[in-house]
Write an enzyme that holds these catalytic residues in place. Structure first.
Site, PDB file in Angstrom:
ATOM      1  N   GLY A  42       0.853  -1.183   0.000  1.00 14.38           N
ATOM      2  CA  GLY A  42       0.000   0.000   0.000  1.00 14.38           C
ATOM      3  C   GLY A  42       0.887   1.231   0.000  1.00 14.38           C
ATOM      4  O   GLY A  42       2.094   1.152  -0.267  1.00 14.38           O
ATOM      5  N   LEU A  43       0.313   2.377   0.301  1.00 14.27           N
ATOM      6  CA  LEU A  43       1.122   3.593   0.294  1.00 14.27           C
ATOM      7  C   LEU A  43       2.340   3.438   1.180  1.00 14.27           C
ATOM      8  O   LEU A  43       3.456   3.819   0.808  1.00 14.27           O
ATOM      9  CB  LEU A  43       0.284   4.770   0.791  1.00 14.27           C
ATOM     10  CG  LEU A  43      -0.758   5.271  -0.199  1.00 14.27           C
ATOM     11  CD1 LEU A  43      -1.529   6.421   0.409  1.00 14.27           C
ATOM     12  CD2 LEU A  43      -0.095   5.708  -1.491  1.00 14.27           C
ATOM     13  N   HIS A 266     -16.851   6.276   9.870  1.00 15.63           N
ATOM     14  CA  HIS A 266     -16.924   7.392   8.932  1.00 15.63           C
ATOM     15  C   HIS A 266     -18.376   7.805   8.725  1.00 15.63           C
ATOM     16  O   HIS A 266     -19.234   6.960   8.519  1.00 15.63           O
ATOM     17  CB  HIS A 266     -16.313   6.967   7.599  1.00 15.63           C
ATOM     18  CG  HIS A 266     -16.015   8.109   6.685  1.00 15.63           C
ATOM     19  ND1 HIS A 266     -17.016   8.818   6.078  1.00 15.63           N
ATOM     20  CD2 HIS A 266     -14.855   8.652   6.282  1.00 15.63           C
ATOM     21  CE1 HIS A 266     -16.458   9.770   5.330  1.00 15.63           C
ATOM     22  NE2 HIS A 266     -15.154   9.687   5.448  1.00 15.63           N
ATOM     23  N   SER A 284     -17.040  10.208  -0.447  1.00 14.74           N
ATOM     24  CA  SER A 284     -15.970  11.004   0.143  1.00 14.74           C
ATOM     25  C   SER A 284     -16.510  12.078   1.055  1.00 14.74           C
ATOM     26  O   SER A 284     -17.510  12.734   0.780  1.00 14.74           O
ATOM     27  CB  SER A 284     -15.136  11.668  -0.939  1.00 14.74           C
ATOM     28  OG  SER A 284     -14.304  12.626  -0.341  1.00 14.74           O
ATOM     29  N   ARG A 330     -15.127  13.666  12.112  1.00 12.43           N
ATOM     30  CA  ARG A 330     -15.901  12.476  11.771  1.00 12.43           C
ATOM     31  C   ARG A 330     -16.652  11.867  12.936  1.00 12.43           C
ATOM     32  O   ARG A 330     -17.798  11.455  12.791  1.00 12.43           O
ATOM     33  CB  ARG A 330     -14.942  11.426  11.218  1.00 12.43           C
ATOM     34  CG  ARG A 330     -14.369  11.875   9.921  1.00 12.43           C
ATOM     35  CD  ARG A 330     -13.377  10.892   9.387  1.00 12.43           C
ATOM     36  NE  ARG A 330     -13.030  11.340   8.048  1.00 12.43           N
ATOM     37  CZ  ARG A 330     -12.120  10.778   7.290  1.00 12.43           C
ATOM     38  NH1 ARG A 330     -11.441   9.737   7.739  1.00 12.43           N
ATOM     39  NH2 ARG A 330     -11.880  11.233   6.090  1.00 12.43           N
ATOM     40  N   GLU A 425      -1.222   2.400   8.245  1.00 17.03           N
ATOM     41  CA  GLU A 425      -2.364   2.164   9.132  1.00 17.03           C
ATOM     42  C   GLU A 425      -2.091   1.033  10.118  1.00 17.03           C
ATOM     43  O   GLU A 425      -2.758   0.926  11.154  1.00 17.03           O
ATOM     44  CB  GLU A 425      -3.616   1.874   8.283  1.00 17.03           C
ATOM     45  CG  GLU A 425      -4.908   1.952   9.079  1.00 17.03           C
ATOM     46  CD  GLU A 425      -6.168   1.830   8.231  1.00 17.03           C
ATOM     47  OE1 GLU A 425      -6.112   2.085   7.014  1.00 17.03           O
ATOM     48  OE2 GLU A 425      -7.218   1.479   8.807  1.00 17.03           O
ATOM     49  N   ARG A 435      -8.805  10.111  13.610  1.00 20.06           N
ATOM     50  CA  ARG A 435      -7.969  10.612  12.530  1.00 20.06           C
ATOM     51  C   ARG A 435      -8.717  11.668  11.730  1.00 20.06           C
ATOM     52  O   ARG A 435      -9.885  11.503  11.420  1.00 20.06           O
ATOM     53  CB  ARG A 435      -7.576   9.470  11.596  1.00 20.06           C
ATOM     54  CG  ARG A 435      -6.869   9.933  10.357  1.00 20.06           C
ATOM     55  CD  ARG A 435      -6.412   8.797   9.493  1.00 20.06           C
ATOM     56  NE  ARG A 435      -7.475   8.117   8.789  1.00 20.06           N
ATOM     57  CZ  ARG A 435      -8.076   8.583   7.698  1.00 20.06           C
ATOM     58  NH1 ARG A 435      -7.737   9.753   7.200  1.00 20.06           N
ATOM     59  NH2 ARG A 435      -9.022   7.879   7.110  1.00 20.06           N
TER      60      ARG A 435
HETATM   61  C1  LIG Z   1     -12.819   3.990   1.007  1.00 19.34           C
HETATM   62  C2  LIG Z   1     -11.693   4.665   1.707  1.00 19.34           C
HETATM   63  C3  LIG Z   1     -11.362   5.971   1.418  1.00 19.34           C
HETATM   64  C4  LIG Z   1     -10.299   6.605   2.058  1.00 19.34           C
HETATM   65  N1  LIG Z   1     -10.012   7.893   1.746  1.00 19.34           N
HETATM   66  C5  LIG Z   1      -8.957   8.505   2.345  1.00 19.34           C
HETATM   67  C6  LIG Z   1      -8.616   9.844   2.008  1.00 19.34           C
HETATM   68  O1  LIG Z   1      -9.267  10.484   1.183  1.00 19.34           O
HETATM   69  N2  LIG Z   1      -7.546  10.402   2.618  1.00 19.34           N
HETATM   70  C7  LIG Z   1      -6.804   9.717   3.531  1.00 19.34           C
HETATM   71  O2  LIG Z   1      -5.844  10.268   4.026  1.00 19.34           O
HETATM   72  N3  LIG Z   1      -7.101   8.432   3.859  1.00 19.34           N
HETATM   73  C8  LIG Z   1      -8.157   7.817   3.296  1.00 19.34           C
HETATM   74  N4  LIG Z   1      -8.464   6.524   3.636  1.00 19.34           N
HETATM   75  C9  LIG Z   1      -7.582   5.776   4.520  1.00 19.34           C
HETATM   76  C10 LIG Z   1      -6.351   5.295   3.775  1.00 19.34           C
HETATM   77  O3  LIG Z   1      -6.702   4.936   2.457  1.00 19.34           O
HETATM   78  C11 LIG Z   1      -5.676   4.104   4.412  1.00 19.34           C
HETATM   79  O4  LIG Z   1      -5.530   4.306   5.767  1.00 19.34           O
HETATM   80  C12 LIG Z   1      -4.290   3.892   3.825  1.00 19.34           C
HETATM   81  O5  LIG Z   1      -4.346   3.868   2.434  1.00 19.34           O
HETATM   82  C13 LIG Z   1      -3.658   2.636   4.350  1.00 19.34           C
HETATM   83  O6  LIG Z   1      -2.447   2.420   3.664  1.00 19.34           O
HETATM   84  P1  LIG Z   1      -1.444   1.281   4.099  1.00 19.34           P
HETATM   85  O7  LIG Z   1      -0.302   1.353   3.178  1.00 19.34           O
HETATM   86  O8  LIG Z   1      -1.166   1.410   5.543  1.00 19.34           O
HETATM   87  O9  LIG Z   1      -2.250  -0.091   3.926  1.00 19.34           O
HETATM   88  P2  LIG Z   1      -3.011  -0.755   2.675  1.00 19.34           P
HETATM   89  O10 LIG Z   1      -3.148   0.138   1.539  1.00 19.34           O
HETATM   90  O11 LIG Z   1      -4.234  -1.386   3.252  1.00 19.34           O
HETATM   91  O12 LIG Z   1      -2.042  -1.896   2.197  1.00 19.34           O
HETATM   92  C14 LIG Z   1      -1.876  -3.099   2.872  1.00 19.34           C
HETATM   93  C15 LIG Z   1      -0.930  -3.945   2.072  1.00 19.34           C
HETATM   94  O13 LIG Z   1      -0.503  -5.022   2.873  1.00 19.34           O
HETATM   95  C16 LIG Z   1      -0.654  -6.241   2.190  1.00 19.34           C
HETATM   96  N5  LIG Z   1      -0.884  -7.248   3.215  1.00 19.34           N
HETATM   97  C17 LIG Z   1      -1.676  -7.171   4.313  1.00 19.34           C
HETATM   98  N6  LIG Z   1      -1.567  -8.287   5.046  1.00 19.34           N
HETATM   99  C18 LIG Z   1      -0.679  -9.077   4.419  1.00 19.34           C
HETATM  100  C19 LIG Z   1      -0.149 -10.376   4.691  1.00 19.34           C
HETATM  101  N7  LIG Z   1      -0.511 -11.060   5.763  1.00 19.34           N
HETATM  102  N8  LIG Z   1       0.739 -10.895   3.810  1.00 19.34           N
HETATM  103  C20 LIG Z   1       1.110 -10.213   2.696  1.00 19.34           C
HETATM  104  N9  LIG Z   1       0.650  -8.988   2.397  1.00 19.34           N
HETATM  105  C21 LIG Z   1      -0.240  -8.433   3.255  1.00 19.34           C
HETATM  106  C22 LIG Z   1      -1.782  -6.014   1.221  1.00 19.34           C
HETATM  107  O14 LIG Z   1      -1.676  -6.917   0.144  1.00 19.34           O
HETATM  108  C23 LIG Z   1      -1.507  -4.575   0.818  1.00 19.34           C
HETATM  109  O15 LIG Z   1      -0.525  -4.564  -0.186  1.00 19.34           O
HETATM  110  C24 LIG Z   1      -9.540   5.902   3.012  1.00 19.34           C
HETATM  111  C25 LIG Z   1      -9.884   4.587   3.315  1.00 19.34           C
HETATM  112  C26 LIG Z   1     -10.973   3.982   2.705  1.00 19.34           C
HETATM  113  C27 LIG Z   1     -11.384   2.621   3.148  1.00 19.34           C
END
Ligand SMILES: Cc1cc2nc3c(=O)[nH]c(=O)nc-3n(C[C@H](O)[C@H](O)[C@H](O)COP(=O)(O)OP(=O)(O)OC[C@H]3O[C@@H](n4cnc5c(N)ncnc54)[C@H](O)[C@@H]3O)c2cc1C
Ligand code: SF4
Ligand code: FES
Lengths: 638, 250
Positions: A42-43, A266, A284, A330, A425, A435
């Site tokens: 993810g990000l 949310h 959104s 929120r 996250e 948040r």
């Molecule tokens: C619908 C929606 C809209 C949102 N809009 C916003 C916004 O406008 N602005 C904002 O700031 N935030 C927003 N958020 C929150 C934000 O998108 C997330 O908090 C953030 O993108 C999480 O990023 P991350 O990299 O931590 O995890 P994620 O993007 O969830 O990535 C997790 C990664 O881990 C991998 N993974 C997980 N477990 C395992 C495992 N056991 N083995 C191998 N791989 C694994 C997955 O494959 C994935 O690649 C939104 C969330 C949602 C649900």
């Protein structure tokens, strides 16, 4: 073990800069002697993997998705914050810091939040350089919008697809490193165990989701960027596969889990339409800039929204919070929606929503301008509900969305297991009890691009010359065995109910008792129901198929097993925290007006839980929070 | 509503596949297409059979994981709609629905309706990025980008890498995906330095996996994000120019 947050002893404004100077460095030529495992693309995970690869480390990155670009981050719509003050509104790093601490209801660490605000500007610069197509003004400069809880325009966006575009930026940077050979990308592989050798995180065990093969991988350090756990509620805005397994299995190996009850509900999701709903779709929050939220005054109202005269409407947020109106944070917006729906004033066929009305905005700037501003959102709403939001207001209702809690980390983003880091996250660090909108994307990229790449060097530098633990170590064999046993057990149980059935039932318990409002009796009830349901799950679940090919039931079974254990901890944490703060609302602790009432004397701490084995109560460790720069005050959005 | 499904089942990449018939009963009009399949899978599990494997994740039309051939159409009958956003109100009670995986040489079948689209990642790795190390970027507003340019870039960048364009193409070509990925970067000022190298590298890699484009236009019609085939023309231009340049420097 006492929790050492490793906050540097320096004034806030100089802290990160000084600390970067004080931390140990790994010389560029030595970086390739270190191997780092990153789980998640993810990000957080993708930005970290790309940056560590650029620096010269040897990186192995894992995801259960079929491509890094599928991570749940892709779904973020609204935007990303930064303290650029491009509009001369008096924004600053300090204001972003202040807003985030306040928005988090004073349950976050000042030091981490300040650093987050400080690097926020670098993120925008980096993303622009990568080619992220942010929205522009006619002069070609970056456009901004204001977002829930902020009184300045500091949110950068790319139509309604900001998360997608930021993730593509990170994914492309990652792809560049894959091509350069610094990063090895392993997709469709799920981490199922963390391997700890001599007290240090030394590797992971993964299962190949396509072939079922179970393999061990070792490294000098392990980083989890595996996302949040809102799917504990079953219905949430998260992607279907988002889960807690990686973090939870690390927890079982010794990583403390902090503030698990801090979950964000949310306010603007589309209400569910029936029993079989599989997920909730977020609209959104930026829509709250122009949309006005209301319900009819009369619970027995039968007229269509447009036919209800102003006098018969209750714009409850504008009424109660004149200063912030529809832009209150929120948690406040969600709780107020619940209140009016509980009072029988809900709208829609199931009376399970409130109106979000654009009529005023449309008459002010025209339909086209509204449509342009929100791009695909109006269309998306119509597609799902079959109703046109330009002619009748949207219906919205709160939904589980984000989890502030997560693995406890220190200032270095290191968990309580040396060598195990958590980013995005998956950690608990920056958002306290609530948040702010557009801050998760900021935090994920801050951790991955600008924090971890420095702090991990401080851990690795003293290990120069040491080779990584070999996967022939007995700890790896034991971890592989545990994975194999669990897989076999699920396949052999051959009970009567599907994994989804159990997940749905668990979700209902959590939503009813550990959702938007919580109380002692409800939490105690949940704490007796969850273990009973978990027992039944393990003896009566039916997982068809085999372990040697793609088997989504089997994948889900492991994830739901972990959600059961986590849910219990969430309820326990909510029960322990006898105050209301941010997204955690204990009915016993409210002001006379029904607002959340914090108890700073007794609860200004991070609650970090230590696993003690299934059936044994976890141990609570407290990290006291001190506020030297932001005065503690009761939040007021009146 | 009640429906008859004819679903492609295939145990593994090398196993032979076949159509199986299932009844989907009591399906709500408000259910999404994938919720309808969930429902069928629940009853399969109940009767001890293996559920139908299909790929999905966000269920919001943005992650690009889902993708089914529905009655011979990639992502089904509704235009500009990913499979997960398709709702059952688009079908009628009693309909027979044929459900197949993407069929293309570049996307080998993994199981049932799930295919391997990793070739898309290989195309991006070949050059679908701007080479900028973390920390080396100047202030965001030092690179003004005219609004129309940013909008065009975003139009291309909206691609979700679902692969419907390839599945819909009689030649199994990946021009629409590749051009979207490329032009997202190549129209921007930041994308200029590597523009022509990028075009050559991405196109050459694309051709290792996918068929050739004969301008049928089926891709655009199937694309859930409405990506325009104009990007293919832009890509072809960049590619030709890129070839000249590489020839000159060779
Ligand atoms: C619908 C929606 C809209 C949102 N809009 C916003 C916004 O406008 N602005 C904002 O700031 N935030 C927003 N958020 C929150 C934000 O998108 C997330 O908090 C953030 O993108 C999480 O990023 P991350 O990299 O931590 O995890 P994620 O993007 O969830 O990535 C997790 C990664 O881990 C991998 N993974 C997980 N477990 C395992 C495992 N056991 N083995 C191998 N791989 C694994 C997955 O494959 C994935 O690649 C939104 C969330 C949602 C649900
Ligand atoms: S161009 Fe359209 S159809 Fe092709 S992969 Fe991208 S979104 Fe899917
Ligand atoms: S499931 Fe994500 S696009 Fe369909």
């Amino acid at each position: 073990m006492t929790l050492d947050s490793k906050i540097p002893d320096a004034p806030l404004q100089d802290m990160w800069r000084d600390h970067k100077f004080n931390m140990k460095l790994v010389n560029p030529n030595n970086k390739r002697k270190f191997e780092i495992i990153i789980v998640g693309t993810g990000l957080a995970g993708a930005s970290a993997a790309a940056t560590l690869g650029e620096l010269g480390y040897r990186v192995k990155v894992f995801t259960f998705h079929d491509s890094p670009r599928r991570a749940h981050s892709i779904a973020a719509q609204g935007g990303i914050n930064a303290a650029k003050d491009y509009h001369g509104e008096g924004d600053s790093v300090w204001r972003l810091f202040y807003d985030t601490v306040k928005g988090g209801d004073y349950r976050s660490r000042e030091a981490n939040v300040y650093r987050l605000a400080e690097v926020s500007n670098n993120i925008i610069d980096q993303c622009v350089a990568q080619g992220v197509p942010f929205a522009r003004e006619y002069g070609g400069f970056l456009d901004n919008r204001s977002f829930g809880g902020a009184q300045v325009r500091r949110t950068f966006y790319a139509r309604g697809q900001t998360g997608q575009q930021l993730l593509l930026g990170a994914y492309q940077a990652l792809a560049r490193q894959v091509a350069a050979g610094t990063v090895e990308l392993i997709t469709q592989s799920e981490m199922l165990e963390l391997v700890v050798v001599d007290g240090k995180a030394s590797g992971i065990v993964v299962r190949d989701l396509v072939t079922g093969e179970i393999t061990s991988h070792s490294a000098h350090a392990v980083v989890l960027g595996t996302g949040g756990y809102a799917n504990a509620f079953y219905l949430s805005t998260n992607a279907m596969a988002s889960n807690v397994t990686a973090a939870w299995r690390a927890h079982r190996k010794g990583a403390y889990f902090a503030n698990p009850c801090f979950t964000q509900i949310h306010p603007t999701a589309i209400p569910s339409s029936d029993e079989f709903q599989s997920k909730l779709t977020l609209m959104s929050e930026s829509l709250r800039n122009d949309g006005r939220i209301w319900v009819p005054n009369d619970p027995d109202e039968t007229r269509a929204a447009a036919d209800i005269p102003e006098a018969d409407r209750d714009y409850f947020l504008e009424r109660k919070y004149p200063a912030f109106g529809n832009l209150v944070p929120r948690d406040v917006a969600s709780r107020n929606a619940k209140e009016v729906v509980d009072a029988g004033k809900g709208v829609g066929p199931l009376k399970n929503g409130v109106y979000l009305d654009f009529a005023d905005a449309i008459s002010r700037v025209g339909k086209q301008a509204v449509d342009d501003k929100y791009d695909n959102l109006f269309e998306m709403y119509e597609r799902i509900t079959g109703e046109d939001p330009f002619t009748s207001p949207m219906r919205i209702y709160p939904a589980p969305h984000y989890t502030m809690g997560g693995l406890w980390v220190d200032y270095h983003l290191q968990t309580t297991i040396p060598g195990l880091f958590a980013i995005g996250e998956a950690n608990f660090s920056d958002h306290g009890a609530n948040r702010l909108g557009a801050s998760a994307l900021m935090q994920g990229l801050a951790d991955g691009y600008f924090v971890l790449p420095y702090t991990i060097g401080d851990y690795l530098a003293p290990m120069l010359g040491q080779s990584k633990v070999d996967t022939s170590a007995s700890e790896f064999a034991m971890a592989e065995q545990a994975v194999r046993e669990q897989t076999d057990k699920f396949l052999k149980t051959n009970g009567t109910r599907s994994v989804d059935w159990y997940h749905r039932e668990l979700g209902k318990i959590m939503w009813d008792h550990c959702g938007m409002a919580r109380n002692r009796a409800g939490l105690e009830k949940a704490l007796s129901e969850i273990p009973a349901l978990r027992e039944e799950f393990h003896t009566n679940v039916r997982v068809p198929g085999s372990g040697s090919s793609l088997n989504s039931s089997l994948e889900k079974a492991g994830r739901v097993a972990d959600f059961f254990e986590l849910s219990e901890l969430m309820c326990r944490d909510a029960l322990m925290r006898e105050e209301s703060c941010g997204g955690h609302f204990r009915e016993e602790s409210q002001t006379e007006e029904g607002e959340a009432l914090r108890d700073d004397d007794n609860f200004a701490f991070v609650g970090a839980w230590q696993w003690q084995g299934l059936g044994t109560d976890p141990a609570l460790h407290k990290e006291q929070l001190t506020f030297d720069n932001v005065a503690l005050s009761q939040r007021s959005y009146k | 509503m009640n429906l008859t499904l004819r679903v492609w089942r295939q145990a593994g990449p090398d196993a032979p596949g076949r159509f199986e018939t299932y009844q989907a009963t009591d399906v709500s009009e408000d259910a999404s297409f994938l919720e309808m399949l969930d429902h069928v899978n629940e009853s399969l599990i109940e009767s001890g059979e293996e559920p139908i494997e299909f790929a999905h994740d966000c269920r919001e039309g943005i992650c690009g994981t889902c993708g089914l051939m529905i009655n011979g159409q990639a992502h089904g009958p509704e235009r500009a709609t990913a499979t997960c956003q398709l709702h059952m109100r688009k079908f009628a009670d009693g309909d027979e629905i044929v459900i197949e995986p993407w069929r293309a040489a570049g996307f080998p079948i993994i199981k049932d309706l799930v295919v391997d689209r990793s070739a898309f990642d290989r195309i991006v790795e070949a050059g679908g990025y701007i080479s900028v190390d973390t920390g080396s970027a100047p202030d965001g507003n030092l690179i003004p980008v005219p609004k129309e340019v940013a909008d065009t870039s975003m139009d291309a960048a909206a691609c979700i890498a679902c692969g419907a364009c390839v599945a819909a193409c009689p030649n199994g070509a990946a021009q629409l995906f590749t051009s979207a990925k490329m032009q997202h970067l190549s129209v921007l000022p930041q994308g200029q330095p590597e523009r022509y190298e990028r075009a050559v590298a991405m196109v050459d890699t694309m051709e290792e996996f996918f068929g050739s484009c004969t301008n049928m236009g089926e891709c655009e019609a199937a694309c859930p994000k409405g990506i325009s085939i104009d990007f293919i023309a832009m890509m072809n231009k960049d590619y030709r120019k890129g070839l000249m340049k590489t020839r000159r420097s060779a």
